[in-house]
Design a protein around this motif. Structure first.
Motif, PDB file in Angstrom:
ATOM      1  N   SER A  60      14.920 -10.438  69.544  1.00  0.00           N
ATOM      2  CA  SER A  60      14.292  -9.895  68.339  1.00  0.00           C
ATOM      3  C   SER A  60      13.150 -10.766  67.845  1.00  0.00           C
ATOM      4  CB  SER A  60      15.337  -9.725  67.239  1.00  0.00           C
ATOM      5  OG  SER A  60      15.901 -10.975  66.922  1.00  0.00           O
ATOM      6  N   SER A  61      13.126 -12.035  68.203  1.00  0.00           N
ATOM      7  CA  SER A  61      12.065 -12.913  67.727  1.00  0.00           C
ATOM      8  C   SER A  61      10.709 -12.529  68.299  1.00  0.00           C
ATOM      9  CB  SER A  61      12.369 -14.373  68.065  1.00  0.00           C
ATOM     10  OG  SER A  61      12.428 -14.539  69.473  1.00  0.00           O
ATOM     11  N   SER A 113       9.643  -9.433  68.600  1.00  0.00           N
ATOM     12  CA  SER A 113       9.236  -8.104  68.157  1.00  0.00           C
ATOM     13  C   SER A 113       7.901  -8.142  67.418  1.00  0.00           C
ATOM     14  CB  SER A 113      10.306  -7.467  67.278  1.00  0.00           C
ATOM     15  OG  SER A 113      10.474  -8.213  66.101  1.00  0.00           O
ATOM     16  N   ARG A 114       7.644  -9.172  66.652  1.00  0.00           N
ATOM     17  CA  ARG A 114       6.373  -9.264  65.942  1.00  0.00           C
ATOM     18  C   ARG A 114       5.229  -9.438  66.924  1.00  0.00           C
ATOM     19  NH1 ARG A 114       4.791 -11.287  60.466  1.00  0.00           N
ATOM     20  NH2 ARG A 114       6.951 -10.791  60.188  1.00  0.00           N
ATOM     21  N   ASP A 166       5.142  -8.494  70.064  1.00  0.00           N
ATOM     22  CA  ASP A 166       4.984  -7.246  70.802  1.00  0.00           C
ATOM     23  C   ASP A 166       4.252  -6.224  69.960  1.00  0.00           C
ATOM     24  OD1 ASP A 166       6.270  -8.272  72.973  1.00  0.00           O
ATOM     25  OD2 ASP A 166       8.202  -7.332  72.545  1.00  0.00           O
ATOM     26  N   ALA A 167       4.599  -6.116  68.688  1.00  0.00           N
ATOM     27  CA  ALA A 167       3.948  -5.148  67.815  1.00  0.00           C
ATOM     28  C   ALA A 167       2.484  -5.511  67.630  1.00  0.00           C
ATOM     29  CB  ALA A 167       4.654  -5.087  66.457  1.00  0.00           C
ATOM     30  N   GLY A 213       4.753  -2.713  70.894  1.00  0.00           N
ATOM     31  CA  GLY A 213       5.966  -2.353  70.173  1.00  0.00           C
ATOM     32  C   GLY A 213       5.657  -1.796  68.803  1.00  0.00           C
ATOM     33  N   GLU A 263       6.861  -2.115  64.719  1.00  0.00           N
ATOM     34  CA  GLU A 263       7.582  -2.906  63.733  1.00  0.00           C
ATOM     35  C   GLU A 263       7.651  -2.111  62.434  1.00  0.00           C
ATOM     36  OE1 GLU A 263       7.301  -7.201  61.489  1.00  0.00           O
ATOM     37  OE2 GLU A 263       6.410  -6.981  63.460  1.00  0.00           O
ATOM     38  N   THR A 294       8.959  -1.891  58.432  1.00  0.00           N
ATOM     39  CA  THR A 294       9.351  -2.652  57.253  1.00  0.00           C
ATOM     40  C   THR A 294       9.527  -1.682  56.091  1.00  0.00           C
ATOM     41  OG1 THR A 294       8.005  -4.518  58.014  1.00  0.00           O
ATOM     42  CG2 THR A 294       8.701  -4.538  55.714  1.00  0.00           C
ATOM     43  N   HIS A 314       4.003  -0.634  61.789  1.00  0.00           N
ATOM     44  CA  HIS A 314       2.872  -1.204  62.514  1.00  0.00           C
ATOM     45  C   HIS A 314       2.929  -0.702  63.948  1.00  0.00           C
ATOM     46  CE1 HIS A 314       0.688  -4.629  64.544  1.00  0.00           C
ATOM     47  NE2 HIS A 314      -0.198  -4.121  63.712  1.00  0.00           N
ATOM     48  N   LEU A 365       3.171  -9.979  56.092  1.00  0.00           N
ATOM     49  CA  LEU A 365       3.488  -9.637  57.476  1.00  0.00           C
ATOM     50  C   LEU A 365       2.388 -10.052  58.452  1.00  0.00           C
ATOM     51  CD1 LEU A 365       4.988  -6.082  56.884  1.00  0.00           C
ATOM     52  CD2 LEU A 365       6.245  -8.146  57.533  1.00  0.00           C
ATOM     53  N   TYR A 376      -0.739  -8.602  58.627  1.00  0.00           N
ATOM     54  CA  TYR A 376      -1.591  -7.483  59.018  1.00  0.00           C
ATOM     55  C   TYR A 376      -2.898  -7.460  58.254  1.00  0.00           C
ATOM     56  CZ  TYR A 376       2.921  -5.829  60.760  1.00  0.00           C
ATOM     57  OH  TYR A 376       4.130  -5.731  61.369  1.00  0.00           O
TER      58      TYR A 376
END
Length: 159
Positions: A26-27, A29-30, A32-33, A38, A40, A42, A59, A147, A149
């Motif tokens: 899971s670490s 995932s950010r 990848d997004a 991926g 993400e 929220t 995202h 986040l 972005y």
């Protein structure tokens, strides 16, 4: 014909049995997004001036879908916004929900300028609530900055 369908279903069954699914930690995932590999999601809720705002940010690599719900879970109007060349401005259109109003179009336009990404914004903020609109946008931008972005405004240096 039945024999062909049977062989197709057998081939599909064999392919499904041989399918390997890799579990990613899971670490990552950010990362990848952010790289476009991926998604993400929220979700959060804020209470502002006795009004409950429900917000969701999805995202999608080079695009962000954001939803702002005011006291309900209705979708509201859906706006699409993207940066426009060569003047680095933003173009916005109402995709769903009838006539466009200034509430969603303004938020979507400013989000494009702050993030540099394409924005899909759904919002059911009442039309004649500029203070609520400003507070909702502020909470959304704070979360986007948190986040990673959007970039915070620079605090200009004084000479």
């Amino acid at each position: 014909m039945a024999r062909e369908d049977n062989s197709n279903s057998e081939a599909l069954k064999t392919a499904m049995e041989n399918l390997n699914v890799q579990q990613q930690p899971s670490s990552s995932s950010r990362n990848d997004a952010a790289s476009g590999n991926g998604v993400e999601v929220t979700c959060f809720t804020e209470v502002v001036d006795d009004v409950t705002l429900h917000l969701q940010i999805i995202h999608l690599g080079k695009q962000i879908y954001a939803w702002i719900g005011c006291n309900s879970s209705k979708l509201g109007h859906l706006y699409a916004a993207a940066s426009t060349r060569p003047n680095n401005t933003a173009s916005v259109t109402c995709v769903l929900g009838g006539n466009s109003d200034n509430t969603g179009t303004g938020i979507a336009r400013r989000l494009v300028l702050k993030t540099g990404l394409n924005i899909m914004l759904a919002s059911n903020i009442p039309k004649n609530s500029p203070l609520l609109e400003a507070n909702a946008e502020k909470k959304l931008v704070e979360k986007l900055i948190h986040l990673g972005y959007a970039t915070p405004k620079s605090k200009g240096t004084s000479s």
